[in-house]
Design a protein around this motif. Structure first.
Motif, PDB file in Angstrom:
ATOM      1  N   LEU A 225     -24.487  11.632  33.420  1.00  0.00           N
ATOM      2  CA  LEU A 225     -24.959  10.279  33.152  1.00  0.00           C
ATOM      3  C   LEU A 225     -23.785   9.311  33.139  1.00  0.00           C
ATOM      4  CD1 LEU A 225     -27.391   8.455  32.250  1.00  0.00           C
ATOM      5  CD2 LEU A 225     -26.674   8.979  29.890  1.00  0.00           C
ATOM      6  N   PRO A 226     -23.767   8.315  34.045  1.00  0.00           N
ATOM      7  CA  PRO A 226     -22.669   7.352  34.039  1.00  0.00           C
ATOM      8  C   PRO A 226     -22.808   6.378  32.869  1.00  0.00           C
ATOM      9  CG  PRO A 226     -24.281   6.759  35.717  1.00  0.00           C
ATOM     10  CD  PRO A 226     -24.728   8.062  35.135  1.00  0.00           C
ATOM     11  N   VAL A 227     -21.734   6.198  32.114  1.00  0.00           N
ATOM     12  CA  VAL A 227     -21.739   5.289  30.967  1.00  0.00           C
ATOM     13  C   VAL A 227     -20.444   4.492  30.952  1.00  0.00           C
ATOM     14  CG1 VAL A 227     -23.229   6.793  29.574  1.00  0.00           C
ATOM     15  CG2 VAL A 227     -20.736   7.029  29.423  1.00  0.00           C
TER      16      VAL A 227
ATOM     17  N   ARG B  89     -19.235  19.368  29.668  1.00  0.00           N
ATOM     18  CA  ARG B  89     -18.555  18.792  30.824  1.00  0.00           C
ATOM     19  C   ARG B  89     -18.461  17.270  30.752  1.00  0.00           C
ATOM     20  NH1 ARG B  89     -21.613  22.840  35.169  1.00  0.00           N
ATOM     21  NH2 ARG B  89     -20.611  24.744  34.399  1.00  0.00           N
ATOM     22  N   SER B  90     -18.737  16.709  29.584  1.00  0.00           N
ATOM     23  CA  SER B  90     -18.629  15.258  29.428  1.00  0.00           C
ATOM     24  C   SER B  90     -17.172  14.822  29.480  1.00  0.00           C
ATOM     25  CB  SER B  90     -19.249  14.816  28.100  1.00  0.00           C
ATOM     26  OG  SER B  90     -20.654  14.995  28.118  1.00  0.00           O
ATOM     27  N   GLY B  91     -16.945  13.655  30.058  1.00  0.00           N
ATOM     28  CA  GLY B  91     -15.586  13.129  30.187  1.00  0.00           C
ATOM     29  C   GLY B  91     -15.138  12.415  28.924  1.00  0.00           C
ATOM     30  N   GLY B  92     -13.929  11.878  28.981  1.00  0.00           N
ATOM     31  CA  GLY B  92     -13.423  11.028  27.918  1.00  0.00           C
ATOM     32  C   GLY B  92     -12.614  11.719  26.847  1.00  0.00           C
ATOM     33  N   GLY B  93     -12.714  13.054  26.739  1.00  0.00           N
ATOM     34  CA  GLY B  93     -11.958  13.755  25.704  1.00  0.00           C
ATOM     35  C   GLY B  93     -12.598  13.630  24.331  1.00  0.00           C
ATOM     36  N   PHE B  94     -12.358  14.614  23.476  1.00  0.00           N
ATOM     37  CA  PHE B  94     -12.930  14.612  22.127  1.00  0.00           C
ATOM     38  C   PHE B  94     -12.421  13.402  21.351  1.00  0.00           C
ATOM     39  CE2 PHE B  94     -12.772  15.976  17.635  1.00  0.00           C
ATOM     40  CZ  PHE B  94     -14.116  16.255  17.431  1.00  0.00           C
ATOM     41  N   SER B  95     -13.343  12.679  20.727  1.00  0.00           N
ATOM     42  CA  SER B  95     -12.967  11.411  20.088  1.00  0.00           C
ATOM     43  C   SER B  95     -13.384  11.317  18.631  1.00  0.00           C
ATOM     44  CB  SER B  95     -13.606  10.249  20.867  1.00  0.00           C
ATOM     45  OG  SER B  95     -15.011  10.383  20.903  1.00  0.00           O
ATOM     46  N   GLU B  96     -13.946  12.382  18.076  1.00  0.00           N
ATOM     47  CA  GLU B  96     -14.545  12.294  16.749  1.00  0.00           C
ATOM     48  C   GLU B  96     -13.634  12.848  15.648  1.00  0.00           C
ATOM     49  OE1 GLU B  96     -18.922  12.938  18.833  1.00  0.00           O
ATOM     50  OE2 GLU B  96     -18.262  14.326  17.264  1.00  0.00           O
TER      51      GLU B  96
ATOM     52  N   LEU C 296     -17.114   6.582  32.426  1.00  0.00           N
ATOM     53  CA  LEU C 296     -17.059   8.038  32.415  1.00  0.00           C
ATOM     54  C   LEU C 296     -18.478   8.575  32.499  1.00  0.00           C
ATOM     55  CD1 LEU C 296     -17.706   9.082  29.122  1.00  0.00           C
ATOM     56  CD2 LEU C 296     -15.659   7.683  28.919  1.00  0.00           C
ATOM     57  N   SER C 297     -18.623   9.898  32.466  1.00  0.00           N
ATOM     58  CA  SER C 297     -19.936  10.515  32.583  1.00  0.00           C
ATOM     59  C   SER C 297     -20.167  11.469  31.409  1.00  0.00           C
ATOM     60  CB  SER C 297     -20.059  11.303  33.895  1.00  0.00           C
ATOM     61  OG  SER C 297     -19.989  10.434  35.009  1.00  0.00           O
ATOM     62  N   LEU C 298     -21.405  11.485  30.918  1.00  0.00           N
ATOM     63  CA  LEU C 298     -21.805  12.401  29.856  1.00  0.00           C
ATOM     64  C   LEU C 298     -22.757  13.442  30.434  1.00  0.00           C
ATOM     65  CD1 LEU C 298     -22.538   9.886  26.928  1.00  0.00           C
ATOM     66  CD2 LEU C 298     -20.379  11.069  27.469  1.00  0.00           C
ATOM     67  N   GLU C 299     -22.436  14.710  30.210  1.00  0.00           N
ATOM     68  CA  GLU C 299     -23.329  15.760  30.705  1.00  0.00           C
ATOM     69  C   GLU C 299     -24.653  15.679  29.966  1.00  0.00           C
ATOM     70  OE1 GLU C 299     -23.471  20.567  31.519  1.00  0.00           O
ATOM     71  OE2 GLU C 299     -22.042  19.774  30.057  1.00  0.00           O
ATOM     72  N   SER C 300     -25.753  15.737  30.706  1.00  0.00           N
ATOM     73  CA  SER C 300     -27.077  15.540  30.123  1.00  0.00           C
ATOM     74  C   SER C 300     -28.086  16.497  30.732  1.00  0.00           C
ATOM     75  CB  SER C 300     -27.549  14.098  30.347  1.00  0.00           C
ATOM     76  OG  SER C 300     -26.599  13.166  29.878  1.00  0.00           O
ATOM     77  N   PHE C 301     -29.146  16.734  29.972  1.00  0.00           N
ATOM     78  CA  PHE C 301     -30.260  17.571  30.417  1.00  0.00           C
ATOM     79  C   PHE C 301     -31.521  16.726  30.317  1.00  0.00           C
ATOM     80  CE2 PHE C 301     -33.757  20.373  28.891  1.00  0.00           C
ATOM     81  CZ  PHE C 301     -33.901  21.178  30.008  1.00  0.00           C
ATOM     82  N   VAL C 302     -32.299  16.665  31.381  1.00  0.00           N
ATOM     83  CA  VAL C 302     -33.485  15.809  31.435  1.00  0.00           C
ATOM     84  C   VAL C 302     -34.728  16.656  31.618  1.00  0.00           C
ATOM     85  CG1 VAL C 302     -34.599  13.855  32.595  1.00  0.00           C
ATOM     86  CG2 VAL C 302     -32.096  14.006  32.529  1.00  0.00           C
TER      87      VAL C 302
END
Length: 343
Positions: free
Chosen positions: A3-5, A80-87, A12-18
């Motif tokens: 998912l492009p966000v 597989r989400s981008g951006g690196g761990f941020s929490e 970046l993109s977030l891995e998603s299931f639809v």
């Protein structure tokens, strides 16, 4: 899907299931988000990289049957989400900044998904589990466009110094109090009676603090599930928790009745020689609507279940679980998805 966000100006993109009804039209949207593993150090990061958005497929199917489009997302750094761990927690027990950061991912996902041709952009419900439960409440505090309701399943945040426990219950209470002062989106709180991380006493304290600020919310304590009710929403059949969600959806004028029958699942034979716990484990395996699964058995009747993004990816985790459960026993894959491994 990837998912492009856009988050903080970065694409970046977030891995998603639809999963959604196989028919034309726009559907109310349910966005699901996950928790964090209760492990630490390098093992923590290895685990989050191996996470998959298909883990909540039981919940997703339950909503899709009722006419919703459902998207399970992995936040930054997970799967597989981008951006690196941020929490990261900036300081021990300083939950609020990290909760707001995780909420940014959900807000970005909603903004992107509202543009999909199969989404009713004005009727979005968020569901979060564990850390994801706090994350969706952070979104409720932002009064995000399109979001009409939020469900918090066993929300909380564990400590990196005390496995399985919040390092400061008081800080969790203060965190949700801060979120509640800004939220005007209705939130349903669901906590299992035998949640081993955030039990009903703490849940009631948190709920009282959250609603004291004027946030519209309601709390239900669910019956015990298994040895740890914290995973009720991911592992239990939907009919154990959906009756508590149904009145909440009705008040939002959202659908609650089944309009699509559950898909047919194969009735595979119980593995020959399986011990009693593995017979039950295989029954649970068959009841799971996920196709990206595998079941392994040992020569002495032991077993292990694995999941992945695809069935082929689930084979190795199933074998590994089987070997762990049988202390290195001789294991083989018995079933993949809805078929026996040899079919």
């Amino acid at each position: 899907m990837m998912l492009p966000v856009v988050i903080s100006g970065n694409k970046l993109s977030l891995e998603s299931f639809v999963i959604r009804p196989d028919r034309p039209g726009k559907f109310p949207l349910v966005v699901i988000t996950h928790g964090q593993p209760g492990i630490f150090g390098d093992e923590f990061f290895s685990e989050i990289l191996n996470r998959s958005p298909v883990g909540y497929s039981k919940m997703a199917v339950a909503f899709a049957q009722r006419g919703y489009a459902v998207v399970s997302i992995m936040r930054r750094g997970y799967g597989r989400s981008g951006g690196g761990f941020s929490e990261y927690l900036r300081q021990a027990c300083d939950y609020l900044p990290a909760v707001r950061v995780s909420g940014e991912d959900i807000i970005a996902a909603v903004a992107s998904l509202r543009n999909e041709p199969w989404v009713d952009a004005e009727h979005v419900v968020l569901l979060g589990h564990s850390v994801g439960g706090l994350s969706v409440m952070a979104v409720a505090a932002q009064n995000t466009p399109g979001v009409v309701g939020t469900v918090n399943f066993d929300g909380g945040w564990h400590s990196f110094s005390a496995p399985g426990q919040p390092c400061s219950p008081d800080n969790l209470v203060d965190t949700v109090a801060a979120l509640g002062r800004a939220a005007r989106v209705p939130v349903l709180w669901l906590y299992a009676e035998n949640d081993q991380s955030y039990g009903p006493d703490l849940a009631r304290r948190m709920f009282a603090a959250y609603s004291a600020g004027g946030a519209p919310a309601q709390l239900h304590v669910l019956p015990p599930f298994g040895s740890n009710g914290h995973d009720t929403v991911a592992l239990a059949p939907a009919d154990t928790w959906f009756p508590f969600v149904e009145p909440f959806l009705e008040k939002l004028s959202l659908p609650t009745k089944t309009v699509i029958e559950a898909p047919f699942f194969a009735e595979l034979p119980i593995p020959p020689g399986a011990i009693a716990p593995c017979q039950k484990a295989f029954a649970d395996y068959l009841s799971n609507p996920d196709d990206a699964k595998a079941f392994a058995v040992s020569t002495r009747g032991g077993c292990g279940t694995g999941f992945g993004r695809l069935g082929v990816e689930a084979r190795e985790p199933a074998l590994m679980k089987c070997k762990i459960n049988t202390r290195g026993g001789d294991c083989r894959v018995y079933a993949v998805g809805q078929k026996l491994a040899g079919d």
